[in-house]
Design an enzyme around this catalytic site. Structure first.
Site, PDB file in Angstrom:
ATOM      1  N   THR A 180      29.101  29.220  42.907  1.00  0.00           N
ATOM      2  CA  THR A 180      29.589  30.422  42.115  1.00  0.00           C
ATOM      3  C   THR A 180      28.841  31.097  41.527  1.00  0.00           C
ATOM      4  O   THR A 180      28.505  32.274  41.192  1.00  0.00           O
ATOM      5  CB  THR A 180      31.059  29.960  41.728  1.00  0.00           C
ATOM      6  OG1 THR A 180      31.781  29.325  42.793  1.00  0.00           O
ATOM      7  CG2 THR A 180      31.416  31.383  41.093  1.00  0.00           C
ATOM      8  N   ARG A 215      25.606  30.694  41.172  1.00  0.00           N
ATOM      9  CA  ARG A 215      24.375  31.417  41.806  1.00  0.00           C
ATOM     10  C   ARG A 215      24.797  32.376  42.470  1.00  0.00           C
ATOM     11  O   ARG A 215      23.760  33.404  42.409  1.00  0.00           O
ATOM     12  CB  ARG A 215      23.839  30.234  42.881  1.00  0.00           C
ATOM     13  CG  ARG A 215      22.535  30.732  43.613  1.00  0.00           C
ATOM     14  CD  ARG A 215      22.543  30.042  44.982  1.00  0.00           C
ATOM     15  NE  ARG A 215      23.651  30.408  45.896  1.00  0.00           N
ATOM     16  CZ  ARG A 215      23.680  31.743  46.632  1.00  0.00           C
ATOM     17  NH1 ARG A 215      22.651  32.608  46.441  1.00  0.00           N
ATOM     18  NH2 ARG A 215      24.743  31.968  47.303  1.00  0.00           N
ATOM     19  N   GLU A 237      23.558  24.247  47.827  1.00  0.00           N
ATOM     20  CA  GLU A 237      24.166  24.734  48.817  1.00  0.00           C
ATOM     21  C   GLU A 237      22.876  24.816  50.024  1.00  0.00           C
ATOM     22  O   GLU A 237      21.826  25.000  49.637  1.00  0.00           O
ATOM     23  CB  GLU A 237      24.240  26.431  48.598  1.00  0.00           C
ATOM     24  CG  GLU A 237      25.235  26.766  47.497  1.00  0.00           C
ATOM     25  CD  GLU A 237      26.677  26.508  47.960  1.00  0.00           C
ATOM     26  OE1 GLU A 237      26.976  26.754  49.196  1.00  0.00           O
ATOM     27  OE2 GLU A 237      27.649  26.378  47.258  1.00  0.00           O
TER      28      GLU A 237
END
Length: 302
Positions: free
Chosen positions: A77, A79, A278
């Site tokens: 979030t 990022r 991610e």
């Protein structure tokens, strides 16, 4: 929900909320609204969805005139919000409630909601560098090889219930494995050829759990920190783990650390890759550059 103001409108603060990380959304929103109004801000609440993890919401917040954006969630979030707010002058604040919270830990942002809100609405700011890995912006760390494989293998439900321990559970079963052949080039210098398990590039140097893999890394020092990990046995990993736990700056063939502004990593075969926890598409290379002084973040006074 936008709370409208009178003829002299208050400045807008947006809360981009990863709802999977907030156990009591209504109670959370009530606390944020009360704090914002008490500080003279008009709150805008934007929960993430499966289709929008924060980038579209951050663009909406900027278009709506938000002067301050809270990223409520984990590193993903943060990022997503940072990638939109970089260079805009809009301030980012963080309410850390993810699994690793590497960016928040590096910036010493407190986890309790009241303290995080006080930091976000405070006056102390830090201008951060950001990393860019093959076009994907990151705040904390990018990597290729074992670290990305561990991120990919970590089960979502375990992360929700066990936090960073879920990464350890996924990593333990992958400590033994064949190394990959890497070529690493720092700032266009001579190539470094290594047989390693992974190469990581940190704007911040923490692993999940807050362990300092790259103890000299700071997100505002104008440099990226590079770690090349080559342990090939359980004993080797134990020795690396001891050095990490003790914040040792000693390097040897198992763990080498460097600093640069531009890093080119090439592997002989396609490998898993990640940025800020991610997964990005596997490939046989990863090019990382620095965007210095790109993002203004509300932080505690040191």
């Amino acid at each position: 929900v936008i709370l409208t103001a009178g003829p002299d409108p208050s400045p807008t603060v947006a809360f981009i909320i990863n709802r999977t990380r907030v156990p009591s959304p209504d109670q959370f929103a009530h606390a944020c609204r009360a704090t914002a109004l008490a500080r003279g801000w008009a709150p805008l609440f934007l929960p993430t969805t499966r289709e929008d993890h924060g980038e579209g919401l951050a663009r909406h917040a900027v278009a709506a005139g938000a002067e301050l954006v809270f990223a409520v969630g984990g590193d993903g979030t943060v990022r997503a919000c940072a990638s939109v707010l970089a260079g805009t002058g809009v301030r980012l604040a963080i309410v850390p409630c993810g699994t690793a919270n590497l960016a928040a830990k590096a910036l010493r942002i407190p986890r309790p909601l009241r303290a995080a809100l006080a930091t976000g609405f405070g006056s102390h700011e830090t201008v951060l560098d950001l990393g860019v890995a093959d076009g994907t912006l990151f705040t904390a760390m990018a990597g290729i090889g074992l670290d990305a494989a561990v991120v990919e293998a970590t089960r979502r439900m375990l992360k929700l219930h066990l936090g960073w321990v879920a990464y350890a559970e996924a990593g333990l079963s992958r400590l033994r494995g064949k190394p990959s052949e890497f070529t690493v080039r720092l700032d266009g210098g001579p190539p470094l050829h290594r047989s390693a398990r992974c190469v990581v590039v940190g704007n911040a140097g923490l692993l999940p759990g807050g362990f300092p893999l790259l103890p000299d890394a700071r997100p505002d020092d104008g440099l990226l920190d590079v770690g090349i990990l080559t342990p090939s046995s359980l004993t080797g990993w134990i020795r690396v783990g001891y050095r990490i736990l003790t914040r040792s700056r000693h390097d040897d063939h198992r763990l080498e650390r460097f600093r640069a502004k531009h890093v080119e990593i090439t592997a002989h075969t396609p490998l898993p890759r990640e940025t800020d926890g991610e997964i990005i598409a596997p490939a046989s290379s990863l090019e990382v550059s620095l965007r210095p002084a790109s993002l203004i973040v509300r932080t505690p006074k040191r």
